[in-house]
Design a protein around this motif. Structure first.
Motif, PDB file in Angstrom:
ATOM      1  N   GLN A   1       0.826  -1.403   0.065  1.00 19.98           N
ATOM      2  CA  GLN A   1      -0.100  -0.188   0.043  1.00 19.98           C
ATOM      3  C   GLN A   1       0.988   1.228  -0.019  1.00 19.98           C
ATOM      4  N   ALA A   2       2.256   1.150   0.553  1.00 23.02           N
ATOM      5  CA  ALA A   2       3.094   2.435   0.400  1.00 23.02           C
ATOM      6  C   ALA A   2       3.932   1.926  -0.799  1.00 23.02           C
ATOM      7  N   GLY A   3       3.573   2.574  -2.125  1.00 26.82           N
ATOM      8  CA  GLY A   3       4.469   2.009  -3.072  1.00 26.82           C
ATOM      9  C   GLY A   3       4.169   2.989  -4.242  1.00 26.82           C
TER      10      GLY A   3
ATOM     11  N   ILE B   1       1.533  -1.051   7.180  1.00 27.75           N
ATOM     12  CA  ILE B   1       2.499  -2.039   7.190  1.00 27.75           C
ATOM     13  C   ILE B   1       3.752  -1.309   6.917  1.00 27.75           C
ATOM     14  N   ILE B   2       4.622  -1.536   7.773  1.00 33.15           N
ATOM     15  CA  ILE B   2       5.868  -0.767   7.896  1.00 33.15           C
ATOM     16  C   ILE B   2       6.735  -1.045   6.423  1.00 33.15           C
ATOM     17  N   PHE B   3       7.010   0.151   5.956  1.00 37.24           N
ATOM     18  CA  PHE B   3       7.776   0.209   4.681  1.00 37.24           C
ATOM     19  C   PHE B   3       9.350  -0.522   4.863  1.00 37.24           C
ATOM     20  N   SER B   4       9.490  -1.518   4.232  1.00 40.84           N
ATOM     21  CA  SER B   4      10.561  -2.296   4.284  1.00 40.84           C
ATOM     22  C   SER B   4      10.460  -3.311   2.855  1.00 40.84           C
TER      23      SER B   4
HETATM   24  O1  LIG Z   1       9.484  -9.584  -8.727  1.00 38.99           O
HETATM   25  C1  LIG Z   1       8.512  -9.208  -7.873  1.00 38.99           C
HETATM   26  O2  LIG Z   1       7.381  -9.622  -7.934  1.00 38.99           O
HETATM   27  C2  LIG Z   1       8.848  -8.246  -6.780  1.00 38.99           C
HETATM   28  C3  LIG Z   1      10.288  -8.224  -6.422  1.00 38.99           C
HETATM   29  C4  LIG Z   1      10.676  -7.272  -5.430  1.00 38.99           C
HETATM   30  C5  LIG Z   1      10.894  -7.433  -4.168  1.00 38.99           C
HETATM   31  N1  LIG Z   1      11.088  -6.331  -3.462  1.00 38.99           N
HETATM   32  C6  LIG Z   1      11.081  -5.338  -4.597  1.00 38.99           C
HETATM   33  C7  LIG Z   1      11.249  -6.004  -5.753  1.00 38.99           C
HETATM   34  C8  LIG Z   1      10.955  -5.356  -6.990  1.00 38.99           C
HETATM   35  C9  LIG Z   1       9.392  -4.660  -7.534  1.00 38.99           C
HETATM   36  O3  LIG Z   1       8.583  -5.058  -6.510  1.00 38.99           O
HETATM   37  O4  LIG Z   1       9.450  -4.432  -8.739  1.00 38.99           O
HETATM   38  C10 LIG Z   1      11.348  -3.829  -4.429  1.00 38.99           C
HETATM   39  C11 LIG Z   1      10.186  -3.230  -3.640  1.00 38.99           C
HETATM   40  N2  LIG Z   1       9.791  -3.426  -2.354  1.00 38.99           N
HETATM   41  C12 LIG Z   1       8.882  -2.610  -2.133  1.00 38.99           C
HETATM   42  C13 LIG Z   1       8.839  -1.759  -3.009  1.00 38.99           C
HETATM   43  C14 LIG Z   1       7.657  -0.434  -3.072  1.00 38.99           C
HETATM   44  C15 LIG Z   1       6.671  -0.890  -3.986  1.00 38.99           C
HETATM   45  O5  LIG Z   1       6.406  -1.726  -4.166  1.00 38.99           O
HETATM   46  O6  LIG Z   1       6.383   0.162  -4.888  1.00 38.99           O
HETATM   47  C16 LIG Z   1       9.744  -2.079  -4.153  1.00 38.99           C
HETATM   48  C17 LIG Z   1       9.775  -1.381  -5.483  1.00 38.99           C
HETATM   49  C18 LIG Z   1      11.088  -0.868  -5.546  1.00 38.99           C
HETATM   50  C19 LIG Z   1      10.990   0.735  -5.578  1.00 38.99           C
HETATM   51  O7  LIG Z   1      10.319   1.571  -5.072  1.00 38.99           O
HETATM   52  O8  LIG Z   1      11.872   1.272  -6.369  1.00 38.99           O
HETATM   53  C20 LIG Z   1       8.182  -2.444  -0.698  1.00 38.99           C
HETATM   54  C21 LIG Z   1       7.626  -3.816  -0.391  1.00 38.99           C
HETATM   55  N3  LIG Z   1       8.308  -4.993  -0.349  1.00 38.99           N
HETATM   56  C22 LIG Z   1       7.380  -6.013   0.319  1.00 38.99           C
HETATM   57  C23 LIG Z   1       6.403  -5.044   1.167  1.00 38.99           C
HETATM   58  C24 LIG Z   1       5.244  -5.712   2.040  1.00 38.99           C
HETATM   59  C25 LIG Z   1       3.909  -5.806   1.053  1.00 38.99           C
HETATM   60  O9  LIG Z   1       3.965  -6.601   0.084  1.00 38.99           O
HETATM   61  O10 LIG Z   1       2.971  -5.145   1.716  1.00 38.99           O
HETATM   62  C26 LIG Z   1       6.547  -4.019   0.583  1.00 38.99           C
HETATM   63  C27 LIG Z   1       5.558  -2.701   1.056  1.00 38.99           C
HETATM   64  C28 LIG Z   1       5.360  -2.369   2.355  1.00 38.99           C
HETATM   65  C29 LIG Z   1       4.600  -1.148   2.541  1.00 38.99           C
HETATM   66  O11 LIG Z   1       3.548  -1.091   1.805  1.00 38.99           O
HETATM   67  O12 LIG Z   1       4.774  -0.167   3.195  1.00 38.99           O
HETATM   68  C30 LIG Z   1       7.430  -7.414   0.241  1.00 38.99           C
HETATM   69  C31 LIG Z   1       8.089  -8.083  -0.649  1.00 38.99           C
HETATM   70  N4  LIG Z   1       9.432  -7.879  -1.365  1.00 38.99           N
HETATM   71  C32 LIG Z   1       9.513  -8.791  -2.375  1.00 38.99           C
HETATM   72  C33 LIG Z   1       8.537  -9.812  -2.369  1.00 38.99           C
HETATM   73  C34 LIG Z   1       8.524 -11.153  -3.043  1.00 38.99           C
HETATM   74  C35 LIG Z   1       7.466 -11.010  -4.275  1.00 38.99           C
HETATM   75  C36 LIG Z   1       7.822 -12.194  -5.120  1.00 38.99           C
HETATM   76  O13 LIG Z   1       8.974 -12.567  -5.588  1.00 38.99           O
HETATM   77  O14 LIG Z   1       6.718 -12.680  -5.579  1.00 38.99           O
HETATM   78  C37 LIG Z   1       7.898  -9.345  -1.039  1.00 38.99           C
HETATM   79  C38 LIG Z   1       6.461 -10.020  -0.496  1.00 38.99           C
HETATM   80  C39 LIG Z   1       5.500 -10.187  -1.530  1.00 38.99           C
HETATM   81  O15 LIG Z   1       5.132  -9.098  -2.314  1.00 38.99           O
HETATM   82  O16 LIG Z   1       4.917 -11.285  -1.952  1.00 38.99           O
HETATM   83  C40 LIG Z   1      10.780  -8.738  -3.319  1.00 38.99           C
END
Ligand SMILES: O=C(O)CCc1c2[nH]c(c1CC(=O)O)Cc1[nH]c(c(CC(=O)O)c1CCC(=O)O)Cc1[nH]c(c(CC(=O)O)c1CCC(=O)O)Cc1[nH]c(c(CCC(=O)O)c1CC(=O)O)C2
Length: 367
Positions: free
Chosen positions: A38-40, A83-86
């Motif tokens: 949700q923070a994204g 949800i904490i941004f991380s």
């Molecule tokens: O390939 C993918 O689908 C994601 C790989 C990826 C990750 N971090 C990433 C990226 C790049 C991207 O999102 O483009 C890199 C990443 N993590 C995050 C962001 C922000 C966004 O999505 O716009 C980003 C994009 C990077 C950016 O802002 O430049 C933040 C993040 N990671 C995560 C979370 C927790 C959540 O989802 O709510 C959160 C958000 C927390 C919040 O809202 O405060 C957790 C996370 N990170 C990650 C995964 C694995 C996902 C997978 O492999 O299916 C997961 C778990 C999941 O989403 O199922 C790895």
């Protein structure tokens, strides 16, 4: 530094406990709602804030994480939880691996694990407070700044999902390099999964000590395992994490609900509902009514609208939400998407989703 003035004590009183009540299966006036990611990047203010900054540098700044976490729930939408941004990949970093966020490519490990001998390159004993203390500081600061508006969720990747990233070196469609380990090096796989579990348990307990009011465990790569591999390489570790975290919390008289989200792991739904988690998160490939039947009222459920439904016009989103609520029922239910928001989604439609959940669930509760 700003966070030095905040301690993980004397947090402001919680004003909206709908999310926590739903985690425990208690009655609520409305169905609580939040969204993964949700923070994204779908938010212009997020993109503006992140512009030109390295992703993991941002993760290491408690003040930046606090700002990004609060942008959404406080200023835009009436979400019922923050949800904490991380990111889940801070754990492999804490274990000594280099992880970079490459623009247009996503997370990248320049030196992924290749063979079992590479396990020797990982830190044998991780000082979680030292390596991940920045997350704890971000949580404490954010909980204070939230001012009790909604509860704060902490999170982690699950062992198998993190193992897959550490071996693949980034995203993958087949996960064949990581799965090769499961079939060829089962002992080394278990060793790595155990190492990850140990770090995750301490990490989650640290998040609670810092102020997290609920915890979500992301097994995002459950879908590439079959039921047999899931039973051997994912489920035991998911269970271990919940049991160990809960045992420790019980000793200090704390009750923090835990959510397990095993994406595409519908074959494991019955087992997941008996794994010591209060809530099972669902992706959109599961029908709400059958999820209720299969989990037999043992847990609360969270999910599961197809994120792509947010591309629909607002009226259609409202209809889809109504059906979803009728399917799950309004008790022991937390509305969410079946996975995270995509960067090209319209924030207005996210607002329509939240409003539809609140409005329809209030009506259903009056019936
Ligand atoms: O390939 C993918 O689908 C994601 C790989 C990826 C990750 N971090 C990433 C990226 C790049 C991207 O999102 O483009 C890199 C990443 N993590 C995050 C962001 C922000 C966004 O999505 O716009 C980003 C994009 C990077 C950016 O802002 O430049 C933040 C993040 N990671 C995560 C979370 C927790 C959540 O989802 O709510 C959160 C958000 C927390 C919040 O809202 O405060 C957790 C996370 N990170 C990650 C995964 C694995 C996902 C997978 O492999 O299916 C997961 C778990 C999941 O989403 O199922 C790895």
């Amino acid at each position: 530094m700003i966070f030095c003035f905040f301690s993980p004590k004397d947090f402001p009183k919680l004003k909206n406990d709908a999310f926590l009540r739903a985690c425990h299966g208690q009655e609520t006036n409305h169905v609580p709602v939040w969204c993964m990611r949700q923070a994204g990047r779908y938010l212009p203010e997020f993109r503006e804030f992140r512009a030109g900054k390295d992703f993991f540098e941002t993760c290491r700044s408690p003040a930046a994480c606090c700002e990004l976490t609060l942008q959404v729930p406080l200023r835009r939408f009436p979400f019922d939880a923050a949800i904490i941004f991380s990111d889940i990949l801070v754990i492999p970093q804490a274990m000594g691996m280099d992880v970079q966020m490459v623009a247009g490519k996503g997370p990248t490990f320049p030196e992924p694990l290749k063979e079992p001998e590479d396990l020797l390159l990982l830190q044998p004993k991780v000082d979680v407070n030292k390596e991940l203390g920045y997350v704890f500081k971000a949580i404490t600061l954010t909980r204070h700044k939230l001012d009790g508006k909604v509860p704060l969720i902490g999170f982690t990747g699950a062992p198998w999902t993190l193992m897959a990233y550490m071996i693949e070196g980034g995203g993958s469609t087949t996960h064949s390099k990581a799965k090769r380990w499961l079939y060829r090096h089962p002992e080394a796989s278990h060793k790595l999964l155990k190492m990850l579990t140990d770090v995750i348990v301490v990490y989650l307990l640290g998040q609670v000590a810092a102020g997290a009011q609920a915890l979500q465990v992301f097994e995002s790569h459950a879908g590439c395992l079959g039921p047999v591999e899931f039973q051997e390489f994912s489920l035991p570790y998911l269970r271990d994490i919940a049991r160990k975290v809960k045992d420790q919390l019980k000793e200090s008289g704390q009750d923090v609900p835990m959510i397990v989200f095993a994406k595409d792991g519908h074959y494991g739904l019955e087992d997941l509902s008996q794994s010591h988690y209060e809530v099972v998160g669902l992706d959109w490939t599961i029908d709400p009514r059958s999820a209720r039947e299969r989990t037999g009222g043992k847990v609360s459920l969270q999910g599961n609208m197809d994120p792509c439904a947010l591309y629909a016009p607002k009226e259609r989103i409202s209809e889809i939400v109504k059906k979803m609520l009728e399917g799950f029922g309004t008790r022991g239910y937390i509305a969410n998407l079946g996975h995270g928001l995509y960067p090209d989604m319209d924030p207005e439609n996210v607002g329509a989703f939240v409003e539809a959940v609140h409005t329809h669930s209030r009506h259903l509760n009056l019936k």
